[in-house]
Design an enzyme around this catalytic site. Structure first.
Site, short mmCIF file in Angstrom:
data_model
loop_
_atom_site.label_atom_id
_atom_site.label_comp_id
_atom_site.label_asym_id
_atom_site.label_seq_id
_atom_site.Cartn_x
_atom_site.Cartn_y
_atom_site.Cartn_z
N LYS A 104 9.41 1.56 -11.02
CA LYS A 104 8.18 0.50 -10.93
C LYS A 104 8.24 -0.21 -12.13
CE LYS A 104 3.49 1.05 -9.15
NZ LYS A 104 2.50 1.87 -8.86
N SER A 158 0.16 1.26 -4.38
CA SER A 158 0.91 0.01 -5.18
C SER A 158 2.34 0.34 -5.43
CB SER A 158 0.13 0.08 -6.57
OG SER A 158 0.26 0.96 -7.41
N SER A 194 -0.91 5.91 -4.78
CA SER A 194 0.08 4.75 -4.68
C SER A 194 1.52 5.41 -4.93
CB SER A 194 0.14 3.93 -6.19
OG SER A 194 -1.09 2.88 -6.08
N1 GLN Z 1 -4.88 1.82 -3.87
C1 GLN Z 1 -5.64 2.61 -4.87
C2 GLN Z 1 -6.26 1.47 -5.81
O1 GLN Z 1 -6.20 0.20 -5.43
C3 GLN Z 1 -4.97 3.23 -5.82
C4 GLN Z 1 -3.58 2.70 -6.39
C5 GLN Z 1 -2.75 3.78 -7.26
O2 GLN Z 1 -2.89 4.57 -6.93
N2 GLN Z 1 -2.54 3.07 -8.52
O3 GLN Z 1 -6.64 1.45 -6.74
#
Ligand code: GLN
Length: 483
Positions: free
Chosen positions: A77, A152, A176
């Site tokens: 990532k 994400s 995410s």
């Molecule tokens: N969707 C969540 C957010 O927008 C979690 C994102 C994540 O786990 N990096 O913060």
């Protein structure tokens, strides 16, 4: 050769010399070239690096010094630092940032003989649930190109599902790793907070962030954990708990296991197909020998509010460092330093990142700190204690990973609150700092559904075992998308 191999399948081919790492790598690079115009899971393809590492891996294998990950293609990532390779966080503000060092996980994979095929697309600074917040491009779900791959870590999940890489690393602050794993029908594990070093992971919300694997099956998740887990003196929040061999405990039977089903996770607005698939999965777990019972975790309903105070607060502090002086993009068209900083941030950050910085700055400001941030921290403790109490009675908790199947690109992009709801089932786990895994558990109209298994602190072995038993008894994880 198809490219839907697991780590252990590819490893067996390498070991038997049926294929060399260089050849395997070329096959994956060809696949990337072929499907990337449709999927767009990558920010950077590191072809030269991959081939050089593959040659090195072939040497390691010839000397007999390789391990299970030697010569196996992996995708990282783009929020994990890779020395000499762009690390953008899918943000304009880091579009030209080439780190001078490797993240600890990258260092560990390098030592294990990894073949890095590239860096994965993501929501900018990991803020989002669909990868639509990337400033680079949108990633498409391999199961339906008009839909999002989740986020994400959407690039990581989509690439594993599409067979562009054997496995990937993702990060999980509120879901995410698990939510995109669910949306793409792959396995995604968020370890206990402190199990994997965050050194070199670009910080979003430091008390919630954790790195973990996205893989084609549960055995692969265990194999990656064997390499990346462990204490690191450069991350003071990493915990000096011995790392077991996570593959040792993978037995396809659940006799004696007690599983709790928290009723609060079957939320209003959940798609009936998802609820149905999870109920069917629970029956399967019972057939495998587990005893199940409904449990109540009443403070679950505050998780979303707690998360959206704590995560933006930490983000607003962490993102203060992007001032155009130290890293990445810099607005130069002025001789006034204040204007330079202001414009750097104005042009460098996307709308979601700015929204979070404003939310966090507000929640931390004098007069609001006690009302919001401190209150959220107190509720965080209550949520953690509720989990602790449940784990006195149960070995693990079973829930859906996401209340819905993957949604259409654009469907929720203009409605941040709808988007935030994507993570109702995953956020509580980060708030409590405990581990959880998402595994394939069905399809509704060809769209993937994920099952979440939540464990006690450092209970990764237990949730991997439950996931393995379920996986061996079902066929969901064996299906591949037609890309
Ligand atoms: N969707 C969540 C957010 O927008 C979690 C994102 C994540 O786990 N990096 O913060």
């Amino acid at each position: 050769m198809d490219t839907f191999l697991t780590i252990h399948e590819a490893g067996a081919l390498l070991k038997k010399k049926q294929v060399a790492a260089v050849e395997l790598t070329k096959t994956y690079l060809e696949k990337i070239n072929k499907v990337e115009p449709k999927i767009r899971a990558f920010v950077t393809v590191t072809e030269d690096l991959a081939l050089a590492q593959a040659r090195q891996a072939d040497n390691m294998l010839a000397e007999g010094s390789g391990g299970p990950l030697t010569g196996i293609p992996a995708l990282i990532k783009d929020n994990m630092c890779t020395r000499g390779t762009l690390t953008t966080c899918s943000s304009k503000i880091l579009q030209n940032f080439v780190p001078p060092y490797d993240a600890m996980v990258v260092e560990k994979l390098n030592t294990a003989g990894v073949v890095t095929v590239g860096k994965a697309n993501m929501d900018e600074f990991a803020m989002g649930s669909s990868t639509e917040n990337s400033a680079i491009h949108i990633t498409h779900n391999p199961w339906d190109l008009e839909r999002v791959p989740g986020g994400s870590s959407g690039g990581s999940a989509a690439a594993v599902a599409a067979g562009e890489t054997v496995y990937a690393l993702g990060s999980d602050t509120g879901g995410s790793i698990r939510q995109p794993a669910s949306f793409c029908s792959v396995v995604g594990l968020k370890p206990t907070y402190g199990r994997v070093s965050r050194y070199g992971l670009v910080a979003f919300a430091s008390s919630l962030d954790q790195i973990g694997p996205l893989t084609r099956d549960v055995t692969d998740a265990a194999l990656v954990m064997n390499v990346i887990a462990g204490h690191d003196r450069r991350d003071s929040t990493s915990v000096p708990v011995p790392v077991p061999d996570y593959t040792k405990n993978l037995i396809p039977d659940l006799k004696g296991f007690r599983l709790g089903i928290p009723k609060e996770y079957f939320v209003e607005g959940m798609q009936p197909e998802v609820a149905g698939a999870i109920r069917t999965a629970i029956k399967k777990l019972e057939e495998l020998g587990a005893a199940t019972a409904e449990v109540s975790l009443p403070h679950t309903r505050h998780s979303l509010a707690v998360y959206y105070i704590i995560a933006p607060s930490e983000a607003s502090a962490n993102l203060a460092r992007y001032d155009g002086v130290k890293y990445g993009y810099q607005f130069k068209d002025t001789d006034n330093i204040w204007e330079a900083m202001e414009k750097t941030r104005q042009y460098g950050f996307g709308p979601e990142v700015k929204r979070r910085i404003m939310l966090g700055t507000y929640a931390l400001s004098a007069g609001y700190y006690d009302a919001y941030y401190l209150k959220a921290q107190k509720v965080r403790t209550i949520i953690r204690r509720e989990f602790d109490a449940a784990f006195e009675k149960y070995d693990a908790l079973i829930t859906p990973t996401s209340p819905t199947v993957p949604f259409k690109i654009g469907e929720k992009a203009d409605d941040p609150l709808q988007m935030y709801l994507s993570d109702v089932c995953t956020l509580p786990v980060n708030i409590a700092g405990i581990p959880a895994i998402s595994i394939p558990a069905g399809f509704a109209n060809g769209l993937p559904i994920g099952l979440q298994i939540i464990g006690k602190p450092f209970g990764e072995e237990t949730i991997l075992r439950i996931a393995f038993a379920f996986e061996q008894a079902t066929e969901w994880g064996k299906q591949t998308p037609a890309v």
